[in-house]
Structure formats: C-alpha cells, structure tokens
Motif scaffolding. Structure first.
Motif, PDB file in Angstrom:
ATOM      1  N   SER A  63       0.822  -1.208   0.000  1.00 20.69           N
ATOM      2  CA  SER A  63       0.000   0.000   0.000  1.00 20.69           C
ATOM      3  C   SER A  63       0.855   1.257   0.000  1.00 20.69           C
ATOM      4  O   SER A  63       0.520   2.261  -0.649  1.00 20.69           O
ATOM      5  CB  SER A  63      -0.936  -0.010   1.213  1.00 20.69           C
ATOM      6  OG  SER A  63      -1.775  -1.139   1.202  1.00 20.69           O
ATOM      7  N   VAL A  64       1.985   1.211   0.723  1.00 18.69           N
ATOM      8  CA  VAL A  64       2.879   2.381   0.765  1.00 18.69           C
ATOM      9  C   VAL A  64       3.646   2.529  -0.543  1.00 18.69           C
ATOM     10  O   VAL A  64       3.777   3.636  -1.102  1.00 18.69           O
ATOM     11  CB  VAL A  64       3.849   2.252   1.950  1.00 18.69           C
ATOM     12  CG1 VAL A  64       4.889   3.369   1.930  1.00 18.69           C
ATOM     13  CG2 VAL A  64       3.082   2.273   3.273  1.00 18.69           C
ATOM     14  N   LEU A  65       4.141   1.403  -1.069  1.00 16.56           N
ATOM     15  CA  LEU A  65       4.957   1.459  -2.277  1.00 16.56           C
ATOM     16  C   LEU A  65       4.143   1.767  -3.521  1.00 16.56           C
ATOM     17  O   LEU A  65       4.701   2.254  -4.521  1.00 16.56           O
ATOM     18  CB  LEU A  65       5.699   0.134  -2.450  1.00 16.56           C
ATOM     19  CG  LEU A  65       6.786  -0.142  -1.405  1.00 16.56           C
ATOM     20  CD1 LEU A  65       7.299  -1.563  -1.531  1.00 16.56           C
ATOM     21  CD2 LEU A  65       7.933   0.854  -1.559  1.00 16.56           C
ATOM     22  N   LEU A  66       2.844   1.474  -3.491  1.00 15.58           N
ATOM     23  CA  LEU A  66       2.014   1.809  -4.651  1.00 15.58           C
ATOM     24  C   LEU A  66       1.973   3.311  -4.905  1.00 15.58           C
ATOM     25  O   LEU A  66       1.799   3.753  -6.038  1.00 15.58           O
ATOM     26  CB  LEU A  66       0.593   1.279  -4.447  1.00 15.58           C
ATOM     27  CG  LEU A  66       0.389  -0.226  -4.648  1.00 15.58           C
ATOM     28  CD1 LEU A  66      -1.021  -0.627  -4.248  1.00 15.58           C
ATOM     29  CD2 LEU A  66       0.655  -0.603  -6.092  1.00 15.58           C
ATOM     30  N   GLY A  99       3.597   3.094  -8.176  1.00 18.62           N
ATOM     31  CA  GLY A  99       2.416   2.964  -9.010  1.00 18.62           C
ATOM     32  C   GLY A  99       1.865   1.550  -8.998  1.00 18.62           C
ATOM     33  O   GLY A  99       2.435   0.630  -8.401  1.00 18.62           O
ATOM     34  N   LEU A 100       0.730   1.381  -9.658  1.00 20.66           N
ATOM     35  CA  LEU A 100       0.092   0.079  -9.734  1.00 20.66           C
ATOM     36  C   LEU A 100       0.939  -0.880 -10.563  1.00 20.66           C
ATOM     37  O   LEU A 100       1.640  -0.477 -11.480  1.00 20.66           O
ATOM     38  CB  LEU A 100      -1.304   0.199 -10.348  1.00 20.66           C
ATOM     39  CG  LEU A 100      -2.331   1.042  -9.572  1.00 20.66           C
ATOM     40  CD1 LEU A 100      -3.609   1.173 -10.378  1.00 20.66           C
ATOM     41  CD2 LEU A 100      -2.620   0.417  -8.213  1.00 20.66           C
ATOM     42  N   GLY A 101       0.846  -2.157 -10.226  1.00 24.22           N
ATOM     43  CA  GLY A 101       1.558  -3.146 -11.006  1.00 24.22           C
ATOM     44  C   GLY A 101       2.432  -4.046 -10.158  1.00 24.22           C
ATOM     45  O   GLY A 101       2.536  -3.880  -8.934  1.00 24.22           O
ATOM     46  N   PRO A 102       3.086  -5.010 -10.796  1.00 24.45           N
ATOM     47  CA  PRO A 102       3.872  -6.004 -10.047  1.00 24.45           C
ATOM     48  C   PRO A 102       5.155  -5.466  -9.427  1.00 24.45           C
ATOM     49  O   PRO A 102       5.698  -6.107  -8.527  1.00 24.45           O
ATOM     50  CB  PRO A 102       4.195  -7.063 -11.116  1.00 24.45           C
ATOM     51  CG  PRO A 102       4.131  -6.326 -12.406  1.00 24.45           C
ATOM     52  CD  PRO A 102       3.065  -5.285 -12.240  1.00 24.45           C
ATOM     53  N   PHE A 103       5.640  -4.299  -9.894  1.00 19.67           N
ATOM     54  CA  PHE A 103       6.894  -3.784  -9.327  1.00 19.67           C
ATOM     55  C   PHE A 103       6.730  -3.473  -7.841  1.00 19.67           C
ATOM     56  O   PHE A 103       7.587  -3.835  -7.016  1.00 19.67           O
ATOM     57  CB  PHE A 103       7.329  -2.543 -10.090  1.00 19.67           C
ATOM     58  CG  PHE A 103       8.628  -1.954  -9.607  1.00 19.67           C
ATOM     59  CD1 PHE A 103       9.796  -2.696  -9.639  1.00 19.67           C
ATOM     60  CD2 PHE A 103       8.679  -0.665  -9.097  1.00 19.67           C
ATOM     61  CE1 PHE A 103      10.993  -2.161  -9.190  1.00 19.67           C
ATOM     62  CE2 PHE A 103       9.868  -0.125  -8.652  1.00 19.67           C
ATOM     63  CZ  PHE A 103      11.022  -0.869  -8.692  1.00 19.67           C
ATOM     64  N   ALA A 104       5.626  -2.819  -7.497  1.00 19.11           N
ATOM     65  CA  ALA A 104       5.379  -2.502  -6.088  1.00 19.11           C
ATOM     66  C   ALA A 104       5.181  -3.780  -5.275  1.00 19.11           C
ATOM     67  O   ALA A 104       5.656  -3.878  -4.131  1.00 19.11           O
ATOM     68  CB  ALA A 104       4.148  -1.602  -5.966  1.00 19.11           C
ATOM     69  N   GLY A 105       4.498  -4.772  -5.847  1.00 14.41           N
ATOM     70  CA  GLY A 105       4.313  -6.028  -5.131  1.00 14.41           C
ATOM     71  C   GLY A 105       5.620  -6.760  -4.893  1.00 14.41           C
ATOM     72  O   GLY A 105       5.837  -7.334  -3.816  1.00 14.41           O
ATOM     73  N   THR A 106       6.498  -6.730  -5.894  1.00 14.63           N
ATOM     74  CA  THR A 106       7.799  -7.388  -5.729  1.00 14.63           C
ATOM     75  C   THR A 106       8.622  -6.714  -4.636  1.00 14.63           C
ATOM     76  O   THR A 106       9.244  -7.382  -3.797  1.00 14.63           O
ATOM     77  CB  THR A 106       8.564  -7.354  -7.057  1.00 14.63           C
ATOM     78  OG1 THR A 106       7.773  -7.979  -8.073  1.00 14.63           O
ATOM     79  CG2 THR A 106       9.884  -8.076  -6.939  1.00 14.63           C
ATOM     80  N   VAL A 159      -4.882  -7.582  -4.445  1.00 15.22           N
ATOM     81  CA  VAL A 159      -6.087  -6.936  -3.909  1.00 15.22           C
ATOM     82  C   VAL A 159      -5.884  -5.432  -3.792  1.00 15.22           C
ATOM     83  O   VAL A 159      -6.835  -4.653  -3.960  1.00 15.22           O
ATOM     84  CB  VAL A 159      -6.450  -7.565  -2.548  1.00 15.22           C
ATOM     85  CG1 VAL A 159      -7.607  -6.838  -1.889  1.00 15.22           C
ATOM     86  CG2 VAL A 159      -6.794  -9.043  -2.737  1.00 15.22           C
ATOM     87  N   VAL A 160      -4.654  -5.002  -3.529  1.00 16.01           N
ATOM     88  CA  VAL A 160      -4.377  -3.570  -3.425  1.00 16.01           C
ATOM     89  C   VAL A 160      -3.816  -3.014  -4.732  1.00 16.01           C
ATOM     90  O   VAL A 160      -3.327  -1.887  -4.768  1.00 16.01           O
ATOM     91  CB  VAL A 160      -3.405  -3.284  -2.257  1.00 16.01           C
ATOM     92  CG1 VAL A 160      -4.052  -3.620  -0.925  1.00 16.01           C
ATOM     93  CG2 VAL A 160      -2.096  -4.035  -2.435  1.00 16.01           C
ATOM     94  N   GLY A 161      -3.829  -3.827  -5.805  1.00 15.93           N
ATOM     95  CA  GLY A 161      -3.394  -3.343  -7.108  1.00 15.93           C
ATOM     96  C   GLY A 161      -1.976  -3.668  -7.465  1.00 15.93           C
ATOM     97  O   GLY A 161      -1.380  -2.978  -8.307  1.00 15.93           O
ATOM     98  N   ALA A 162      -1.396  -4.728  -6.841  1.00 12.76           N
ATOM     99  CA  ALA A 162       0.001  -5.053  -7.090  1.00 12.76           C
ATOM    100  C   ALA A 162       0.180  -6.114  -8.161  1.00 12.76           C
ATOM    101  O   ALA A 162       1.238  -6.731  -8.249  1.00 12.76           O
ATOM    102  CB  ALA A 162       0.671  -5.517  -5.790  1.00 12.76           C
ATOM    103  N   GLY A 163      -0.824  -6.360  -8.986  1.00 13.72           N
ATOM    104  CA  GLY A 163      -0.674  -7.261 -10.113  1.00 13.72           C
ATOM    105  C   GLY A 163      -0.901  -8.719  -9.752  1.00 13.72           C
ATOM    106  O   GLY A 163      -1.157  -9.082  -8.606  1.00 13.72           O
ATOM    107  N   GLY A 164      -0.800  -9.564 -10.778  1.00 15.20           N
ATOM    108  CA  GLY A 164      -0.908 -10.992 -10.581  1.00 15.20           C
ATOM    109  C   GLY A 164      -2.337 -11.490 -10.483  1.00 15.20           C
ATOM    110  O   GLY A 164      -3.303 -10.799 -10.844  1.00 15.20           O
ATOM    111  N   LEU A 165      -2.467 -12.721  -9.980  1.00 16.39           N
ATOM    112  CA  LEU A 165      -3.784 -13.343  -9.866  1.00 16.39           C
ATOM    113  C   LEU A 165      -4.685 -12.608  -8.886  1.00 16.39           C
ATOM    114  O   LEU A 165      -5.907 -12.582  -9.058  1.00 16.39           O
ATOM    115  CB  LEU A 165      -3.625 -14.803  -9.431  1.00 16.39           C
ATOM    116  CG  LEU A 165      -3.073 -15.771 -10.482  1.00 16.39           C
ATOM    117  CD1 LEU A 165      -2.804 -17.130  -9.862  1.00 16.39           C
ATOM    118  CD2 LEU A 165      -4.029 -15.903 -11.645  1.00 16.39           C
TER     119      LEU A 165
END
Length: 270
Positions: free
Chosen positions: A134-137, A141-148, A221-227
């Motif tokens: 949530s902080v890194l988004l 921005g949205l996408g898998p980079f923030a999730g990683t 769920v918070v917009g970090a990509g993937g399934l």
C-alpha cells in the motif's frame, strides 16, 4: 535375574517432574482461551443457522461452472506467471540482502552493528506485505513492481533474522582453524561457515518462497498485479464464474510449488 532388572531400571533416565511454573503457564493459557471465547461476540448460532447455510449455498452456486474460454485461460496463465515472477524475484532479492544483513546481525562486526542491524530487521518484518504494498504503490504505481518490492522488504527482515541465527549456531571451530593457519577471514567464512549453513539457509529460502507465492496472490487486492488483481476485479463486478477460474488457478499454483519445494528440500537433505 531380579537384581539385574532392578539395575537396568535404575540406569534408565527418569521422567522429569512437572514444575509448578509449567503448570501455572498451562493454566494461564487455558484461562486466556476461555476468556477469549467469553469476551468475543461469536454468534455461532447465526453462523450455523438455516438462513446462513442457505445463503452460503446460493453464493457458492454462482461460482459454477468456472469460466474456461481459451482467451480467459490465456489471461490467467499470464497472471500466474506474473505472480510466480513476483514471488521468485522478491525472494531472491531478500535472500541476497538477508545474507548481507545477517552477518552483522550475528555479531561478527561488534555489538553496536548487531543491535542496529537487528533493529532494522525487526522493523522490516514487523510490517506486513499488504502494508508495504500500500505504501509502495504511491511511489511505484500500480503493477507487479510494487508487489515485488513489498515482498522483498518483508522477506529481508525474516530471512535476515533466520540467517543470523544460523550463523550464530554454526560451529566456529572450522573457521577458527582456518584463520589460525593464516587464511583470510573472508576466505575462512566462505570455505567453512557458509557451506555448513547453506543447507539450512536454502531450506529457509524455499519456505519463504512458498509463503511469498501465497502473499503475491493476495497483494493484487491492493493493485500489485498478478492473480490477486484479477480476482479482485472479477469479484468487484460479481463475475463469479471468472473468479472461480482464478481461485482454481491459485490453488493449482500453490500445490505445484509446494510439491516442488518439498522435492528440492528432500534433495538437499540427502
């Protein structure tokens, strides 16, 4: 014969007696469990009531049959690969930085470095992946980079602490012997301590990879990509059949990765 049996009985280790502090701790845990059930407003009669069962059945019927259109399955395959990539890259980054931070955290560079590094690791692992995402988004921005990045930051704290414990518990005699014979401290660590700890460290890394795959499936769920992002999108539009296909893909992915991780751990232990 009887004297021999009595002597053997005397040689057997005696069962340790239960200490009063242990009994007090167990009684306190039991009381806390009962107090938790008594204080929480658990409406079990409503949860298992006829209306709740009927509503649940109607809700689950909306998931059948799952969407099996080739175009949609292709999207699921892409999201599955994205989830696996997020978890693998995040775990790899965490393992590298975990080793770097685990060395000072094990006390190899003094007490001050140990306390500072362990404080950093405590902060990193005390913040859940969802909060990191949530902080890194906001920044990435949205996408898998923030999730990683979210997976990597949380896992650095976990693996750094586990690696530090492995370094501390590793026998120091081989490294000390090499250093006494004139070996450089870095070479002594690489040829003695690291090979001894590497199976345990690899087992920790694989276990965290399993956890990160589950977490990566939820970070969407918070917009970090993937399934996870696909699941949130279809559930928000009440497209239950498409959501059912995504859930099945999650289950299959986690099952395959668990089996693969188990086989790898078995190979390392042999």
């Amino acid at each position: 014969m009887k004297s021999a049996q009595q002597a053997m009985r005397r040689d057997l280790p005696q069962r340790p007696s239960m200490h009063w502090s242990t009994l007090t701790l167990l009684a306190g845990i039991v009381l806390l469990v009962f107090a938790s059930f008594a204080s929480l407003p658990l409406k079990l009669h409503e949860f298992f009531g006829a209306d709740a069962v009927r509503t649940s059945i109607e809700f689950l019927r909306g998931f059948a049959p799952p969407e099996l259109a080739p175009a949609f399955l292709q999207k699921i395959a892409g999201a599955t690969f994205e989830t696996l990539a997020m978890s693998a890259i995040g775990t790899l980054i965490a393992a590298c930085f975990g080793i770097l931070l685990g060395l000072p955290a094990s006390g190899r560079f003094g007490v001050a470095a140990r306390l500072l590094t362990r404080s950093i690791l405590n902060v990193l692992r005390s913040i859940p992946e969802l909060v990191w995402a949530s902080v890194l988004l906001i920044a990435a921005g949205l996408g898998p980079f923030a999730g990683t990045l979210a997976l990597a930051l949380h896992t650095i704290g976990v693996l750094g602490r586990l690696f530090a414990e492995a370094f501390e518990n590793c026998p120091s005699l081989p490294e000390e012997t090499l250093r006494t014979n004139g070996a450089h401290p870095v070479a002594a660590f690489l040829y003695s301590t690291l090979p001894q700890c590497s199976p345990q460290m690899m087992s920790y890394t694989l276990y965290r990879w399993e956890n990160n795959i589950r977490a990566a499936a939820i970070l969407g769920v918070v917009g970090a990509g993937g399934l996870g992002q696909m699941l949130k999108y279809h559930l928000s539009l009440f497209q239950m059949q498409q959501a059912a296909s995504v859930i099945v893909a999650m289950l299959l992915m986690v099952g395959v990765v668990d089996a693969l991780s188990y086989l790898l751990r078995r190979m390392m232990t042999r």
